[in-house]
Design a protein around this motif. Structure first.
Motif, PDB file in Angstrom:
ATOM      1  N   LEU A 254       0.820  -1.220   0.000  1.00  0.00           N
ATOM      2  CA  LEU A 254       0.000   0.000   0.000  1.00  0.00           C
ATOM      3  C   LEU A 254       0.847   1.261   0.000  1.00  0.00           C
ATOM      4  O   LEU A 254       0.520   2.252  -0.670  1.00  0.00           O
ATOM      5  CB  LEU A 254      -0.927   0.013   1.220  1.00  0.00           C
ATOM      6  CG  LEU A 254      -2.233  -0.778   1.119  1.00  0.00           C
ATOM      7  CD1 LEU A 254      -2.883  -0.887   2.496  1.00  0.00           C
ATOM      8  CD2 LEU A 254      -3.194  -0.101   0.147  1.00  0.00           C
ATOM      9  N   PHE A 255       1.948   1.221   0.759  1.00  0.00           N
ATOM     10  CA  PHE A 255       2.741   2.439   0.946  1.00  0.00           C
ATOM     11  C   PHE A 255       4.113   2.361   0.286  1.00  0.00           C
ATOM     12  O   PHE A 255       4.977   3.195   0.570  1.00  0.00           O
ATOM     13  CB  PHE A 255       2.861   2.733   2.444  1.00  0.00           C
ATOM     14  CG  PHE A 255       1.535   2.939   3.115  1.00  0.00           C
ATOM     15  CD1 PHE A 255       0.766   4.055   2.826  1.00  0.00           C
ATOM     16  CD2 PHE A 255       1.034   1.997   4.002  1.00  0.00           C
ATOM     17  CE1 PHE A 255      -0.471   4.244   3.421  1.00  0.00           C
ATOM     18  CE2 PHE A 255      -0.197   2.171   4.605  1.00  0.00           C
ATOM     19  CZ  PHE A 255      -0.960   3.294   4.313  1.00  0.00           C
ATOM     20  N   ASN A 256       4.288   1.358  -0.580  1.00  0.00           N
ATOM     21  CA  ASN A 256       5.525   1.244  -1.359  1.00  0.00           C
ATOM     22  C   ASN A 256       6.754   1.297  -0.449  1.00  0.00           C
ATOM     23  O   ASN A 256       7.692   2.081  -0.678  1.00  0.00           O
ATOM     24  CB  ASN A 256       5.585   2.356  -2.415  1.00  0.00           C
ATOM     25  CG  ASN A 256       6.650   2.100  -3.464  1.00  0.00           C
ATOM     26  OD1 ASN A 256       6.991   0.947  -3.745  1.00  0.00           O
ATOM     27  ND2 ASN A 256       7.202   3.165  -4.031  1.00  0.00           N
ATOM     28  N   ALA A 257       6.733   0.483   0.589  1.00  0.00           N
ATOM     29  CA  ALA A 257       7.811   0.475   1.576  1.00  0.00           C
ATOM     30  C   ALA A 257       8.765  -0.689   1.326  1.00  0.00           C
ATOM     31  O   ALA A 257       8.355  -1.779   0.928  1.00  0.00           O
ATOM     32  CB  ALA A 257       7.228   0.367   2.983  1.00  0.00           C
ATOM     33  N   LYS A 258      10.036  -0.449   1.579  1.00  0.00           N
ATOM     34  CA  LYS A 258      11.070  -1.464   1.446  1.00  0.00           C
ATOM     35  C   LYS A 258      11.469  -1.958   2.825  1.00  0.00           C
ATOM     36  O   LYS A 258      11.474  -1.198   3.787  1.00  0.00           O
ATOM     37  CB  LYS A 258      12.288  -0.874   0.731  1.00  0.00           C
ATOM     38  CG  LYS A 258      13.415  -1.858   0.472  1.00  0.00           C
ATOM     39  CD  LYS A 258      14.546  -1.196  -0.323  1.00  0.00           C
ATOM     40  CE  LYS A 258      15.663  -2.175  -0.633  1.00  0.00           C
ATOM     41  NZ  LYS A 258      16.742  -1.540  -1.431  1.00  0.00           N
ATOM     42  N   MET A 259      11.819  -3.234   2.923  1.00  0.00           N
ATOM     43  CA  MET A 259      12.254  -3.781   4.208  1.00  0.00           C
ATOM     44  C   MET A 259      13.661  -4.354   4.102  1.00  0.00           C
ATOM     45  O   MET A 259      13.994  -5.041   3.144  1.00  0.00           O
ATOM     46  CB  MET A 259      11.297  -4.868   4.689  1.00  0.00           C
ATOM     47  CG  MET A 259      11.684  -5.416   6.053  1.00  0.00           C
ATOM     48  SD  MET A 259      10.439  -6.521   6.753  1.00  0.00           S
ATOM     49  CE  MET A 259      11.223  -6.910   8.330  1.00  0.00           C
ATOM     50  N   VAL A 463       5.242  -9.359  11.653  1.00  0.00           N
ATOM     51  CA  VAL A 463       4.375  -8.334  12.223  1.00  0.00           C
ATOM     52  C   VAL A 463       3.192  -8.122  11.282  1.00  0.00           C
ATOM     53  O   VAL A 463       3.368  -7.846  10.087  1.00  0.00           O
ATOM     54  CB  VAL A 463       5.139  -7.010  12.424  1.00  0.00           C
ATOM     55  CG1 VAL A 463       4.191  -5.910  12.889  1.00  0.00           C
ATOM     56  CG2 VAL A 463       6.266  -7.210  13.428  1.00  0.00           C
ATOM     57  N   GLU A 464       1.999  -8.268  11.836  1.00  0.00           N
ATOM     58  CA  GLU A 464       0.780  -8.086  11.046  1.00  0.00           C
ATOM     59  C   GLU A 464      -0.096  -7.026  11.703  1.00  0.00           C
ATOM     60  O   GLU A 464      -0.168  -6.936  12.927  1.00  0.00           O
ATOM     61  CB  GLU A 464       0.023  -9.404  10.924  1.00  0.00           C
ATOM     62  CG  GLU A 464       0.792 -10.470  10.143  1.00  0.00           C
ATOM     63  CD  GLU A 464       0.027 -11.780  10.060  1.00  0.00           C
ATOM     64  OE1 GLU A 464      -0.216 -12.242   8.939  1.00  0.00           O
ATOM     65  OE2 GLU A 464      -0.322 -12.329  11.119  1.00  0.00           O
ATOM     66  N   ILE A 465      -0.773  -6.249  10.870  1.00  0.00           N
ATOM     67  CA  ILE A 465      -1.632  -5.167  11.350  1.00  0.00           C
ATOM     68  C   ILE A 465      -3.079  -5.624  11.259  1.00  0.00           C
ATOM     69  O   ILE A 465      -3.518  -6.124  10.216  1.00  0.00           O
ATOM     70  CB  ILE A 465      -1.388  -3.889  10.530  1.00  0.00           C
ATOM     71  CG1 ILE A 465       0.053  -3.427  10.762  1.00  0.00           C
ATOM     72  CG2 ILE A 465      -2.374  -2.793  10.911  1.00  0.00           C
ATOM     73  CD1 ILE A 465       0.486  -2.286   9.892  1.00  0.00           C
ATOM     74  N   GLU A 466      -3.802  -5.452  12.349  1.00  0.00           N
ATOM     75  CA  GLU A 466      -5.130  -6.049  12.470  1.00  0.00           C
ATOM     76  C   GLU A 466      -6.048  -5.682  11.307  1.00  0.00           C
ATOM     77  O   GLU A 466      -6.645  -6.558  10.673  1.00  0.00           O
ATOM     78  CB  GLU A 466      -5.773  -5.624  13.793  1.00  0.00           C
ATOM     79  CG  GLU A 466      -7.128  -6.273  14.031  1.00  0.00           C
ATOM     80  CD  GLU A 466      -7.730  -5.898  15.369  1.00  0.00           C
ATOM     81  OE1 GLU A 466      -8.565  -6.669  15.877  1.00  0.00           O
ATOM     82  OE2 GLU A 466      -7.374  -4.829  15.894  1.00  0.00           O
ATOM     83  N   SER A 467      -6.199  -4.402  11.001  1.00  0.00           N
ATOM     84  CA  SER A 467      -7.156  -3.993   9.971  1.00  0.00           C
ATOM     85  C   SER A 467      -6.746  -4.472   8.576  1.00  0.00           C
ATOM     86  O   SER A 467      -7.596  -4.727   7.725  1.00  0.00           O
ATOM     87  CB  SER A 467      -7.309  -2.469   9.970  1.00  0.00           C
ATOM     88  OG  SER A 467      -6.066  -1.851   9.701  1.00  0.00           O
ATOM     89  N   LEU A 468      -5.440  -4.637   8.356  1.00  0.00           N
ATOM     90  CA  LEU A 468      -4.952  -5.044   7.031  1.00  0.00           C
ATOM     91  C   LEU A 468      -4.862  -6.550   6.859  1.00  0.00           C
ATOM     92  O   LEU A 468      -5.079  -7.064   5.759  1.00  0.00           O
ATOM     93  CB  LEU A 468      -3.564  -4.450   6.787  1.00  0.00           C
ATOM     94  CG  LEU A 468      -3.419  -2.934   6.713  1.00  0.00           C
ATOM     95  CD1 LEU A 468      -1.951  -2.563   6.549  1.00  0.00           C
ATOM     96  CD2 LEU A 468      -4.242  -2.368   5.572  1.00  0.00           C
ATOM     97  N   ASP A 483     -11.858   1.818   3.468  1.00  0.00           N
ATOM     98  CA  ASP A 483     -11.914   0.449   2.954  1.00  0.00           C
ATOM     99  C   ASP A 483     -10.568  -0.062   2.445  1.00  0.00           C
ATOM    100  O   ASP A 483     -10.249  -1.249   2.570  1.00  0.00           O
ATOM    101  CB  ASP A 483     -12.959   0.354   1.836  1.00  0.00           C
ATOM    102  CG  ASP A 483     -14.384   0.511   2.367  1.00  0.00           C
ATOM    103  OD1 ASP A 483     -14.550   0.447   3.609  1.00  0.00           O
ATOM    104  OD2 ASP A 483     -15.303   0.714   1.563  1.00  0.00           O
ATOM    105  N   GLU A 484      -9.740   0.821   1.856  1.00  0.00           N
ATOM    106  CA  GLU A 484      -8.470   0.349   1.297  1.00  0.00           C
ATOM    107  C   GLU A 484      -7.488  -0.091   2.375  1.00  0.00           C
ATOM    108  O   GLU A 484      -6.491  -0.757   2.079  1.00  0.00           O
ATOM    109  CB  GLU A 484      -7.817   1.434   0.423  1.00  0.00           C
ATOM    110  CG  GLU A 484      -7.378   2.672   1.176  1.00  0.00           C
ATOM    111  CD  GLU A 484      -8.448   3.763   1.179  1.00  0.00           C
ATOM    112  OE1 GLU A 484      -8.073   4.930   1.393  1.00  0.00           O
ATOM    113  OE2 GLU A 484      -9.633   3.432   0.959  1.00  0.00           O
TER     114      GLU A 484
END
Length: 726
Positions: A254-259, A463-468, A483-484
């Motif tokens: 969603l946020f084009n993030a690199k890890m 790590v997981e985010i509840e809403s996602l 919604d996204e």
């Protein structure tokens, strides 16, 4: 090891540093650190060690070697200087390690970066580099604990110019100024709600694993809420945490993030497994033997009483009461050391001369847990980190001290293999605790002692985010986001909830406004208020309800909004409810000091033992007065005023009631001081000096002008606290 063998080892290590395999690099650092830790005087060994340090690109190892040994004097080649210059910023003159530079370069390229790396990696050090190399106007640094917050605030304040740096959310925003806000997630959430148009160009969130809904604690929702709200606004970000294997793939997409993931330990760890059940017998530690028996406490005293195991000890226990009890028992067999008489006098006066911590400190022992006031936590850590002799050498703690707080502990002892709930400790918690052993630029090697057996599980640490990511997200989570930002299950559940609410006339937006307050509880309270129509019982004149009305409001909140977790074991029935309401009313309207609370007949009856009573008051203040009640009173106000509007009744404002509980005052300048960390007892002494202050800037300006007057009103420890936080 013979000198010839050592030379061969260092030569082989030098060659292995050419490898691109991360595990080889970790092995090389292990050799460098263990050789450096032995302080060899041989000139050739010192030169080979230096050559390895230079090639490893961990140049600060050389600085520590020079600090520890004045005879360490290897030759620096031109290549050494060129290499170091490549890793040294022209802007800040800061020399980064090889992994740190990789992180910095990646951030400059992608601007949205998630980094998993062990403790002592120097993740937070990179923050300064990012800020000073980029033209950001407004910046947020979000940290999980007040101790970390204070540490980062001082670092930023000392090293970054051109910004208003604040660690309070109560700040007056001026459009022509740049800001760095250093806040906890709770304070950041409040700031975002009060300043919806304010934009951050860049934000940092430390200990990012705390957004994981699988933690199922009291805070993961506010962490993830703040993260998503800031990320949605298009900010650059740098998210950091230890020992995680992956971060929400939906978030990253969603946020084009690199890890980036690193396993390299800059400070090495030596592990000793001393299980008192399965591993009894002799164990070799630092070349000598220690006998492990069936009694863990005996094993602890044997470890800590041997001079060849040098350095300070951090001892983990899983619950607050065990931390205190173990520290008391441990200190009882020790002789007194040189201790800070000002600190002892301060603790005796503001808490109690009978507090176990007082007698412990006199023996070089202390304890630390999350219920203790932040200023006392920081005073204890300062005393533990003091390297001038005397002070505290043994610190018993819960996880309150293992979440990113820097200490001078060379040794970490895991007395328990559990967490606070009594459940077995997970990989993330265990590695976080282990990571406290050894501090970069003070130690090359730390030691970790396990006094119990633990099961080596294969937690994936994703790590997981509840809403996602959750397949069954809570209602409280899904109503917060568009919604996204919802999983497919969350999106479906939200639509169902909206339809249900619309069919029975419940206001969806109002439920959303009361963040993470039980939706069922809100509906129950709203129904009660609308059907009872006893509006007059909640009405009051002036800004603050009287004691009778306040008690009715608190009772209503307890009945409808409190969860089982909120009630806990102390306030779970009608008797518990009555005690909580009585103590809250006493705190709200009589404004007692800590010592007055300690002598309260109700609390004495409930907790007759002094240490248990002190711990109880700490928990009551930090958990209920400052956190639970303010959140629910605000929700009550919103729900009441919605119901009142429907029934043509007058609205109410409970802002002063909330402020009095959360800060112990309703005066703006005192709220600023309290938000910064100044204890209430100190604020009462100096309040008049700051009475015209409206912002933290005003407070800092008055401090410069009137510090001599301020110091004359405070005792030496209070002056130290004041200078630390303001």
């Amino acid at each position: 090891m013979k000198i010839d063998d050592l030379e061969c080892l260092l030569l082989s290590t030098y060659e292995l540093l050419d490898s691109i395999d991360p595990s080889d690099f970790s092995l090389c650092l292990a050799v460098i650190c263990h050789v450096a830790d032995r302080r060899f005087s041989d000139v050739m060994i010192q030169q080979l060690l230096h050559d390895n340090v230079s090639k490893s690109r961990i140049f600060l190892y050389d600085n520590l070697l020079h600090t520890r040994d004045e005879n360490y004097n290897p030759e620096f080649s031109m290549q050494d200087h060129i290499l170091k210059a490549f890793y040294t910023s022209r802007t800040t003159e800061t020399t980064l390690t090889k992994p740190q530079k990789e992180v910095f370069d990646n951030f400059q390229e992608c601007r949205r970066l998630i980094v998993s790396a062990p403790t002592s990696f120097g993740k937070t050090r990179i923050i300064r580099e990012i800020i000073r190399h980029n033209n950001y106007r407004n910046i947020a640094l979000i940290l999980p604990t007040v101790s970390l917050l204070s540490e980062q605030y001082r670092d930023i304040k000392d090293s970054i110019s051109g910004y208003v740096v604040s660690k309070t959310s109560k700040i007056k925003i001026e459009p022509d100024r740049n800001y760095i806000l250093v806040l906890t997630p709770e304070r950041m959430s409040a700031f975002l709600s009060e300043n919806p148009e304010f934009h951050f160009d860049f934000f940092v969130m430390d200990e990012i694993y705390k957004t994981d809904f699988k933690l199922n604690d009291d805070r993961f929702r506010v962490f993830s809420d703040v993260l998503l709200r800031l990320a949605q606004r298009g900010s650059d970000f740098y998210l950091i945490g230890p020992y995680i294997t992956d971060f929400s793939q939906r978030f990253r997409a969603l946020f084009n993030a690199k890890m980036l993931k690193f396993e390299v330990e800059i400070v090495q760890k030596d592990f000793y497994f001393l299980d008192n059940v399965g591993l009894k017998g002799s164990h070799k530690i630092e070349g000598r033997f220690i006998k492990i028996v069936g009694d863990k406490f005996v094993n602890l005293t044997r470890l800590t009483s041997n001079d060849y195991i040098d350095g300070k000890f951090l001892i983990y226990r899983y619950q607050k009461r065990y931390v205190e009890e173990s520290a008391g028992k441990f200190s009882s067999a020790r002789s007194e050391v040189r201790w800070d008489s000002n600190l002892i006098r301060y603790l005796e006066k503001t808490v109690s001369p009978e507090w176990k911590l007082v007698s412990c400190i006199k023996k070089g022992v202390a304890f630390h847990h999350g219920a203790m006031p932040r200023h006392i936590q920081d005073l204890i850590v300062d005393e533990f980190n003091n390297s001038s002799g005397g002070g505290i050498d043994f610190l018993f703690c819960t996880t309150s001290l293992t979440e990113g707080i820097n200490t001078s502990a060379k040794n970490v002892v895991l007395y328990d293999e559990k967490i606070g709930t009594g459940d077995p400790i997970g990989v993330l918690d265990r590695r976080n605790i282990e990571g406290r052993a050894g501090r970069f630029m003070r130690h090359f090697v730390g030691r970790v002692f396990h006094l119990e057996a633990y099961i080596e599980n294969n937690d994936d640490r994703v790590v997981e985010i509840e809403s996602l990511d959750s397949e069954n997200p809570s209602i409280e989570a899904i109503i917060q986001f568009d919604d996204e930002l919802l999983s497919e299950a969350g999106h479906h559940k939200k639509n169902q909830l909206k339809s249900t609410m619309e069919s029975v006339g419940l206001p969806f937006e109002m439920f959303k406004e009361n963040k993470y307050v039980s939706v069922g509880g809100q509906a129950s309270l709203l129904k009660y208020l609308i059907t009872s129509k006893s509006w007059e019982q909640f009405s009051f004149m002036g800004g603050m309800p009287n004691a009778e009305v306040a008690k009715l409001i608190l009772s209503c909140i307890y009945d409808h909004l409190f969860t089982e977790s909120d009630r806990g074991r102390n306030f779970k029935d009608e008797v518990g409810k009555s005690i909580l309401l009585q103590l809250t009313s006493y705190y709200l309207f009589y404004k007692p000091s800590f010592t007055e609370l300690l002598s309260s007949a109700t609390i004495i009856k409930f907790r007759p033992k002094i240490d248990s009573r002190i711990r109880y008051i700490f928990d009551l203040t930090s958990r209920y007065f400052e956190f639970i009640w303010p959140r629910y009173i605000m929700a009550f106000q919103n729900i009441y005023n919605y119901a009142a509007k429907i029934n043509d009744a007058s609205p109410i404002s409970l802002e002063l009631m909330i402020a009095q509980l959360e800060y112990g005052t309703t005066k703006n300048h005192e709220i600023i001081l309290k938000d910064c960390g100044i204890p209430s007892e100190s604020i009462r002494k100096i309040s008049n000096i700051f009475s015209n202050c409206e912002t933290l800037d005003d407070v800092q300006r008055v401090k410069k002008l009137r510090m001599r007057n301020i110091a004359s009103l405070l005792d030496p420890i209070e002056v130290r606290i004041f200078n630390r936080y303001i």
